[in-house]
Design an enzyme around this catalytic site. Sequence first.
Site, PDB file in Angstrom:
ATOM      1  N   GLY A   1      -0.465  -7.589  18.865  1.00 48.23           N
ATOM      2  CA  GLY A   1      -0.086  -6.947  19.557  1.00 48.23           C
ATOM      3  C   GLY A   1      -0.808  -7.257  21.238  1.00 48.23           C
ATOM      4  N   THR A   2      -2.037  -7.561  21.509  1.00 46.86           N
ATOM      5  CA  THR A   2      -2.621  -7.330  22.765  1.00 46.86           C
ATOM      6  C   THR A   2      -2.063  -8.505  23.819  1.00 46.86           C
ATOM      7  OG1 THR A   2      -4.436  -5.911  21.933  1.00 46.86           O
ATOM      8  CG2 THR A   2      -5.007  -7.612  24.746  1.00 46.86           C
TER       9      THR A   2
ATOM     10  N   GLN B   1       4.226  -0.009  17.948  1.00 44.38           N
ATOM     11  CA  GLN B   1       4.416   0.908  17.172  1.00 44.38           C
ATOM     12  C   GLN B   1       5.496   1.120  16.211  1.00 44.38           C
ATOM     13  OE1 GLN B   1       1.958   3.153  16.321  1.00 44.38           O
ATOM     14  NE2 GLN B   1       0.181   1.870  17.313  1.00 44.38           N
TER      15      GLN B   1
ATOM     16  N   ALA C   1       1.367  -7.427  12.691  1.00 47.10           N
ATOM     17  CA  ALA C   1       1.707  -7.229  11.577  1.00 47.10           C
ATOM     18  C   ALA C   1       0.401  -6.101  10.640  1.00 47.10           C
ATOM     19  CB  ALA C   1       0.724  -8.816  10.881  1.00 47.10           C
TER      20      ALA C   1
ATOM     21  N   THR D   1      -4.105 -24.142  16.468  1.00 49.87           N
ATOM     22  CA  THR D   1      -3.600 -23.994  15.262  1.00 49.87           C
ATOM     23  C   THR D   1      -3.787 -23.034  14.786  1.00 49.87           C
ATOM     24  OG1 THR D   1      -5.239 -26.469  14.591  1.00 49.87           O
ATOM     25  CG2 THR D   1      -4.154 -24.986  12.904  1.00 49.87           C
TER      26      THR D   1
ATOM     27  N   CYS E   1     -10.112  15.403  28.195  1.00 48.41           N
ATOM     28  CA  CYS E   1     -11.546  15.876  28.866  1.00 48.41           C
ATOM     29  C   CYS E   1     -11.828  14.491  30.166  1.00 48.41           C
ATOM     30  CB  CYS E   1     -12.392  15.543  28.066  1.00 48.41           C
ATOM     31  SG  CYS E   1     -14.562  15.208  28.452  1.00 48.41           S
TER      32      CYS E   1
HETATM   33  C1  LIG Z   1       1.426   0.753  21.596  1.00 51.57           C
HETATM   34  C2  LIG Z   1      -0.335  -0.427  21.582  1.00 51.57           C
HETATM   35  N1  LIG Z   1       0.095  -1.714  21.992  1.00 51.57           N
HETATM   36  C3  LIG Z   1      -1.051  -3.434  21.399  1.00 51.57           C
HETATM   37  C4  LIG Z   1      -1.643  -3.169  20.966  1.00 51.57           C
HETATM   38  C5  LIG Z   1      -2.424  -3.967  20.333  1.00 51.57           C
HETATM   39  O1  LIG Z   1      -2.800  -4.234  18.839  1.00 51.57           O
HETATM   40  P1  LIG Z   1      -2.993  -5.368  18.736  1.00 51.57           P
HETATM   41  O2  LIG Z   1      -4.231  -4.787  17.919  1.00 51.57           O
HETATM   42  O3  LIG Z   1      -2.537  -6.163  17.590  1.00 51.57           O
HETATM   43  O4  LIG Z   1      -3.335  -6.411  19.610  1.00 51.57           O
HETATM   44  C6  LIG Z   1      -1.408  -1.383  19.655  1.00 51.57           C
HETATM   45  C7  LIG Z   1      -2.410  -1.289  19.051  1.00 51.57           C
HETATM   46  O5  LIG Z   1      -3.257  -0.649  18.922  1.00 51.57           O
HETATM   47  C8  LIG Z   1      -0.889  -0.744  20.144  1.00 51.57           C
HETATM   48  O6  LIG Z   1      -0.740   0.489  19.265  1.00 51.57           O
END
Ligand SMILES: Cc1ncc(COP(=O)(O)O)c(C=O)c1O
Length: 381
Positions: free
Chosen positions: A70-71, A178, A199, A236, A328
């Site tokens: 995701g990142t 999510q 995934a 790759t 906090c």
């Molecule tokens: C909303 C959201 N975006 C992005 C990510 C990042 O995904 P990844 O861990 O596959 O890089 C997460 C993971 O916690 C997430 O919850």
Amino acid sequence: MRVYLDNAATTPLDKEVLETMLPFMTEFYGNPSSIHTHGREVRSAIEKSRKTIAQLLNTSPAEIVFTSGGTEADNTAIRCSIEALGIKHAISSPIEHHAVLHTLESLHKAGRIQLHMVEVDKKGYINLNHLEELLKQYPKSLVSLMHANNEIGNVTDIQLAGELCRQHGALFHSDTVQTMGHFRHDLQKLPVDFIVGAAHKFHGPKGVGFLYINAQNRIQPFIHGGSQERNMRGGTENVYGIIGLAKALEIAYRDMDEHQQHIQRLKSRMIAKLQTEIEGIAFNGDPIQSDKSLYTVLNVSLPIAEVGEMLLFNLDINKISASGGSACTSGSEIGSHVLRSIDANPERASVRFSFSKFNTEQEIDFAVQTLAEMYKKEKVA
Ligand SMILES: Cc1ncc(COP(=O)(O)O)c(C=O)c1O
């Protein structure tokens, strides 16, 4: 019994997924870029996986690019669209995941863009009227708004947000990490330019994900190198990861209705039991509105002053894996930017429980009981 209630962080790998992946760790080891038979059979498996994902999302395979998760998918969408399309303004929200927020903030600091934040209310809802106002001021922006929040579970109407973006000539990226695999996305109907998947959030392997890039947008790669992924991502391919990703999404779509009902039942059970067992219990976000709250996430706010990490530590000792943060801001504990944005009470402890198809009613009851006992002890002390 050890109970895993941290499925928004990651989910256990489905055995059916593992079985599909295994031959690609042993028998089919060719490099998909090689032109010989070993390479070609692996290339064909990757393209089959791409096709599976595209069909499930009702789009074309050419619009799916595999990433390391995701990142990377979020970074690619944001950085590369801003770069390639000469975007000067971005609009986002303070409750985005750091994969989005930190990327946008770094571009803002470097002077590449001006960053504008959409208001979020106390329940965690994004103010789409404010989005519209910002779009009138800054048309042709990049808008990045997540579909469901990973900490509090609030769901944003990305159909409406996307329509507003289209009306103002803005690009729309939605972090769907999510909801991918937990919600049906139909890309023929959804007005988005970029959405993403990871995934490991739907019982697939870690370290693999994908980015959907609407074919209207021509962007350059984030990772330069070879000509893999039709020149969109060098390196790759994570072959068995990709095979597992497609299988996990296929299973998620196949069983979605059944799992949604099961998980929603667990979440409602936990809400009801916590309300009877713990006086003054509250929830961050709006979990009672089930159509506006992701069914896999429940963020509990407890009338105790124990700091977030201590609470999680105590839950762990009592055999419950959960996650959380607090509002906090003092000392070294920075706390959760999401809880701070919704004005969560820093005097209360917050804990996020997140569920999967593998959780059971007994596990929910055990977690509630444990939490109730911890609360009673704290009250006596
Ligand atoms: C909303 C959201 N975006 C992005 C990510 C990042 O995904 P990844 O861990 O596959 O890089 C997460 C993971 O916690 C997430 O919850």
